[in-house]
Design an enzyme around this catalytic site. Structure first.
Site, PDB file in Angstrom:
ATOM      1  N   GLU A 181       0.808  -1.374  -0.204  1.00 47.57           N
ATOM      2  CA  GLU A 181       0.615  -0.264   0.032  1.00 47.57           C
ATOM      3  C   GLU A 181       0.574   1.076   0.075  1.00 47.57           C
ATOM      4  O   GLU A 181       0.979   2.266   0.970  1.00 47.57           O
ATOM      5  CB  GLU A 181      -0.736  -0.094   1.180  1.00 47.57           C
ATOM      6  N   GLU A 382      -5.770  -7.996  -1.435  1.00 52.76           N
ATOM      7  CA  GLU A 382      -6.481  -7.901  -0.513  1.00 52.76           C
ATOM      8  C   GLU A 382      -7.743  -7.388  -0.591  1.00 52.76           C
ATOM      9  O   GLU A 382      -7.998  -6.268  -1.159  1.00 52.76           O
ATOM     10  CB  GLU A 382      -5.460  -7.116   1.496  1.00 52.76           C
TER      11      GLU A 382
HETATM   12  C1  BGP Z   1      -4.798  -2.910   5.267  1.00 61.82           C
HETATM   13  C2  BGP Z   1      -3.267  -3.353   5.509  1.00 61.82           C
HETATM   14  C3  BGP Z   1      -2.814  -5.236   5.792  1.00 61.82           C
HETATM   15  C4  BGP Z   1      -4.316  -5.079   6.824  1.00 61.82           C
HETATM   16  C5  BGP Z   1      -5.726  -4.604   6.019  1.00 61.82           C
HETATM   17  C6  BGP Z   1      -7.042  -4.350   7.241  1.00 61.82           C
HETATM   18  O1  BGP Z   1      -3.848  -1.676   5.249  1.00 61.82           O
HETATM   19  O2  BGP Z   1      -2.102  -3.222   4.540  1.00 61.82           O
HETATM   20  O3  BGP Z   1      -1.821  -5.054   6.876  1.00 61.82           O
HETATM   21  O4  BGP Z   1      -4.299  -5.684   8.046  1.00 61.82           O
HETATM   22  O5  BGP Z   1      -5.854  -3.305   5.508  1.00 61.82           O
HETATM   23  O6  BGP Z   1      -6.909  -3.351   7.765  1.00 61.82           O
HETATM   24  P1  BGP Z   1      -7.535  -3.576   9.657  1.00 61.82           P
HETATM   25  O7  BGP Z   1      -6.167  -4.529   9.515  1.00 61.82           O
HETATM   26  O8  BGP Z   1      -7.253  -2.480  10.077  1.00 61.82           O
HETATM   27  O9  BGP Z   1      -8.812  -3.982   9.707  1.00 61.82           O
END
Ligand code: BGP
Length: 483
Positions: A181, A382
């Protein structure tokens, strides 16, 4: 041309994703130095995560320290991934496990040994690794010593780390993502965990003090580091493939007023296209020059940087997709949260408990939007729903997760039929992990349930959720049977 619906490609990369700082635990084992995630105290949706440079376990609970102990249980976890039929597994390599302070000349052999074992296990099951080199795991020492990516020296430290991985895992890893990201640094929230930047006055993750000059300097250094890594990696092994990874914040105008439409375009440029353009097209786009000038943002660009960026462009495009947001010039409209940023509430969409709006059709729109612009292969690295699961007699019924993923996969199929070159899908997450934004375990994404609560209590035993069996069938039928 026939009008029959195009299926998922035969060798489509079905799998799942995690990141070292959220899954591994073992934060101080085998020579690992603390990384920046280790300084983040547990929080919740309403309670921001405190950042403490002096790690004090007697006073605070830091969820990354134990994670879900993948470090000691990776064999069991990978066997479960294999049972689901994974063809790819996206993981990150923790920088501070290999270079505990970030500044060492030689890597920590014990850290590398762990990943040797992990890759051997993946190979055993014929699972292709997809490696994120940098996923919020900067050695804490680099934060305290040089304020992270704000300092250009970080480029060389990162390259030493990347080179170590390229030489060690040549012939084992083919797909690399230099930065997770990377566009998170277009928002203030990216300062800490993406940039390793802690500006004076910042005490927690949700309310960070921002210095746009430093933040864009840090992002520029990451662009240069990524391009240099691509060039170096291809020298070491020309078959390496590199991908960008964009936190795709798909934005819609809240109304069809031209002002809202223009605002949505500008947001898309800043949040999504900018970093994609730099990494895929190899150039700083024209609109960012104007954005920097209008907002009085300046940062140093050294001679040669733009040439490196031009030559070191990536081969494929990956992105995270959880939700979409609306923007509007109107004031006082209802708001929602989201990954790295929220926006105006969309009256056509429902949201999760954490107020992230669920938008499967938006995924088809996004895939077409991206492919139209870049014409390179795409992976969704993701996608998933954070939800509370109920554990009852060893069973976890999670129809909401199945429904979310099913609807998104249906839209992927339609996008493939539209002609988009989608080559892989690694939903978030392969197994339950610690949430980044809240530090909770209760916000679960995995196919595999881990017995661990928000305070780190639990025996860490693994259980297959209903979604585990559902996804197994999806993969076995190459996306034909979505249940
Ligand atoms: C993205 C990240 C992940 C992951 C996901 C979900 O931004 O790359 O590492 O965690 O978000 O977010 P969260 O864990 O805050 O629910």
């Amino acid at each position: 041309m026939g009008a029959e619906r195009k299926p998922f490609p035969k060798n489509f990369l079905w799998g799942g994703a995690t990141a070292a700082n959220q899954v591994e635990g073992a934060w101080d084992v085998d020579g690992k130095g603390p990384d920046l995630s280790d300084a983040m105290v547990a929080g919740s949706h309403t309670q921001p995560r405190k950042i403490t440079l002096d790690i004090d376990e007697s006073q605070y609970f830091y969820p990354s320290h134990r994670g879900v102990d993948h470090y000691h249980r990776y064999k069991e976890d990978i066997a479960l991934f294999a049972e689901m039929g994974f063809r790819v597994y996206r993981l990150s390599i923790c920088w501070s496990r290999i270079f505990p302070k970030g500044t060492e000349k030689e890597p920590n052999e014990a850290g590398l040994k762990f990943y040797d074992g992990l890759f051997a296990e993946l190979k055993k099951y014929n699972i292709e690794p997809l490696v994120t080199i940098y996923h919020n795991e900067m050695p804490l020492n680099l934060v305290t010593e040089i304020n992270g990516w704000a300092d250009r020296k970080c480029i060389d430290y990162y390259l030493r780390f990347a080179e170590t991985l390229f030489r060690r895992y040549k012939g084992i890893v083919k797909y690399w993502i230099p930065f997770n990201e990377i566009n998170d640094l277009t928002t203030g929230v990216g300062n800490w965990n993406h940039g390793g930047l802690l500006n004076e006055g910042t005490v927690d993750f949700s309310n960070q003090v921002d210095d746009p000059d430093k933040r864009y300097a840090a992002l520029h250094h990451q662009f240069v580091a990524s391009a240099k890594a691509v060039l170096l990696g291809k020298e070491i092994d020309p078959s390496f493939q590199f991908g960008t990874m964009i936190c795709h914040i798909t934005v819609y105008p809240l109304t069809c007023s031209p002002e809202d439409v223009l605002l949505a375009q500008q947001e898309d440029q800043l949040r999504n296209r900018f970093s994609g353009d730099v990494q895929v097209k190899g150039e700083y786009p024209y609109y960012m020059e104007r954005y920097f000038a209008r907002n009085h943002i300046s940062f140093p660009v050294e001679p040669g940087d733009l040439d490196v960026i031009r030559r070191g462009h990536v081969d494929f495009y990956t992105f995270s997709y959880y939700m979409t947001n609306c923007v509007t010039v109107q004031k006082d409209v209802a708001q929602v949260s989201g990954n790295i940023m929220g926006g105006a509430k969309n009256p056509y969409l429902k949201a999760t408990e954490w107020n992230w709006q669920i938008d499967p059709v938006g995924l088809r729109y996004t895939l077409n939007h991206i492919y139209d612009r870049y014409h390179v292969p795409i992976m969704i690295t993701e996608n998933g729903i954070g939800a509370r699961d109920t554990f009852e007699n060893g069973k976890i019924h999670d129809p909401y997760r199945i429904e979310y993923l099913k609807q998104h996969i249906e839209q992927m199929r339609l996008a493939i039929d539209d002609g988009v070159d989608l080559i892989g899908y690694t939903p978030w997450t392969a197994i339950d992990v610690v949430s980044v934004s809240t530090g909770e375990m209760g916000k679960r994404y995995g196919f595999v349930y881990v017995d661990c609560d928000d305070r780190g209590e639990g025996d860490l035993c693994r259980y297959r959720k209903d979604s585990f069996y559902w996804y197994q069938k999806v993969i076995a039928t190459n996306g034909e049977d979505l249940g």
